[in-house]
Design a protein around this motif. Structure first.
Motif, PDB file in Angstrom:
ATOM      1  N   ASP A   9      59.786 -14.035  13.117  1.00 26.49           N
ATOM      2  CA  ASP A   9      60.679 -12.999  13.637  1.00 26.49           C
ATOM      3  C   ASP A   9      60.024 -11.618  13.588  1.00 26.49           C
ATOM      4  O   ASP A   9      60.127 -10.840  14.533  1.00 26.49           O
ATOM      5  CB  ASP A   9      61.993 -12.974  12.866  1.00 26.49           C
ATOM      6  N   GLU A  10      59.366 -11.313  12.478  1.00 23.45           N
ATOM      7  CA  GLU A  10      58.702 -10.008  12.351  1.00 23.45           C
ATOM      8  C   GLU A  10      57.584  -9.842  13.374  1.00 23.45           C
ATOM      9  O   GLU A  10      57.465  -8.801  14.018  1.00 23.45           O
ATOM     10  CB  GLU A  10      58.130  -9.814  10.941  1.00 23.45           C
ATOM     11  N   VAL A  11      56.778 -10.869  13.521  1.00 22.74           N
ATOM     12  CA  VAL A  11      55.672 -10.815  14.474  1.00 22.74           C
ATOM     13  C   VAL A  11      56.214 -10.731  15.899  1.00 22.74           C
ATOM     14  O   VAL A  11      55.719  -9.945  16.714  1.00 22.74           O
ATOM     15  CB  VAL A  11      54.726 -12.030  14.296  1.00 22.74           C
ATOM     16  N   GLU A  24      52.835 -21.846  16.273  1.00 26.52           N
ATOM     17  CA  GLU A  24      52.302 -21.717  14.914  1.00 26.52           C
ATOM     18  C   GLU A  24      50.795 -21.455  14.868  1.00 26.52           C
ATOM     19  O   GLU A  24      50.322 -20.708  14.025  1.00 26.52           O
ATOM     20  CB  GLU A  24      52.644 -22.994  14.147  1.00 26.52           C
ATOM     21  N   HIS A  25      50.043 -22.075  15.771  1.00 26.32           N
ATOM     22  CA  HIS A  25      48.577 -21.966  15.728  1.00 26.32           C
ATOM     23  C   HIS A  25      48.012 -21.153  16.902  1.00 26.32           C
ATOM     24  O   HIS A  25      46.803 -21.164  17.130  1.00 26.32           O
ATOM     25  CB  HIS A  25      47.943 -23.361  15.691  1.00 26.32           C
ATOM     26  N   THR A  62      46.769 -16.304  13.203  1.00 21.67           N
ATOM     27  CA  THR A  62      47.813 -17.241  13.615  1.00 21.67           C
ATOM     28  C   THR A  62      48.948 -17.177  12.599  1.00 21.67           C
ATOM     29  O   THR A  62      48.734 -16.791  11.436  1.00 21.67           O
ATOM     30  CB  THR A  62      47.305 -18.691  13.673  1.00 21.67           C
ATOM     31  N   LEU A  63      50.133 -17.571  13.021  1.00 20.14           N
ATOM     32  CA  LEU A  63      51.255 -17.602  12.080  1.00 20.14           C
ATOM     33  C   LEU A  63      50.957 -18.533  10.912  1.00 20.14           C
ATOM     34  O   LEU A  63      51.261 -18.208   9.765  1.00 20.14           O
ATOM     35  CB  LEU A  63      52.534 -18.064  12.786  1.00 20.14           C
ATOM     36  N   ALA A  64      50.371 -19.675  11.197  1.00 18.82           N
ATOM     37  CA  ALA A  64      50.076 -20.650  10.142  1.00 18.82           C
ATOM     38  C   ALA A  64      49.155 -20.057   9.077  1.00 18.82           C
ATOM     39  O   ALA A  64      49.418 -20.172   7.872  1.00 18.82           O
ATOM     40  CB  ALA A  64      49.461 -21.910  10.742  1.00 18.82           C
ATOM     41  N   ALA A  65      48.090 -19.403   9.509  1.00 14.74           N
ATOM     42  CA  ALA A  65      47.136 -18.812   8.562  1.00 14.74           C
ATOM     43  C   ALA A  65      47.766 -17.640   7.826  1.00 14.74           C
ATOM     44  O   ALA A  65      47.557 -17.475   6.617  1.00 14.74           O
ATOM     45  CB  ALA A  65      45.871 -18.370   9.287  1.00 14.74           C
ATOM     46  N   TRP A  66      48.526 -16.817   8.532  1.00 15.30           N
ATOM     47  CA  TRP A  66      49.164 -15.671   7.885  1.00 15.30           C
ATOM     48  C   TRP A  66      50.176 -16.133   6.849  1.00 15.30           C
ATOM     49  O   TRP A  66      50.264 -15.571   5.772  1.00 15.30           O
ATOM     50  CB  TRP A  66      49.829 -14.781   8.926  1.00 15.30           C
TER      51      TRP A  66
END
Length: 74
Positions: A9-11, A24-25, A62-66
């Motif tokens: 949501d923030e991103v 996600e990736h 990426t969202l997954a890494a973050w």
């Protein structure tokens, strides 16, 4: 970072996208995330007590890494 969807949501808010449109990736730089926008997110997270690393987030945008990084520093 408390929830799986909170980060998305923030991103999404920063990128002016719908959260469900961010995979996600998917490379967030390819979606338009700039270093200035990333610094804004990092400042928010640091105010919440998270010791996030700009270099780590830039290296794997990426969202997954973050999410993995944010969980490690919380």
């Amino acid at each position: 970072m408390s929830g799986h969807e909170e980060l998305r949501d923030e991103v999404a808010g920063v990128l002016s996208l719908r959260p469900e449109d961010i995979e996600e990736h998917r490379n967030l730089a390819d979606l338009g995330m700039t270093s200035m926008e990333l610094m804004g997110l990092i400042n928010r997270w640091r105010k919440r007590g998270l010791q996030v690393s700009f270099d780590t987030l830039v290296e794997q945008p990426t969202l997954a890494a973050w999410r993995k990084h944010l969980e490690a520093v919380s």
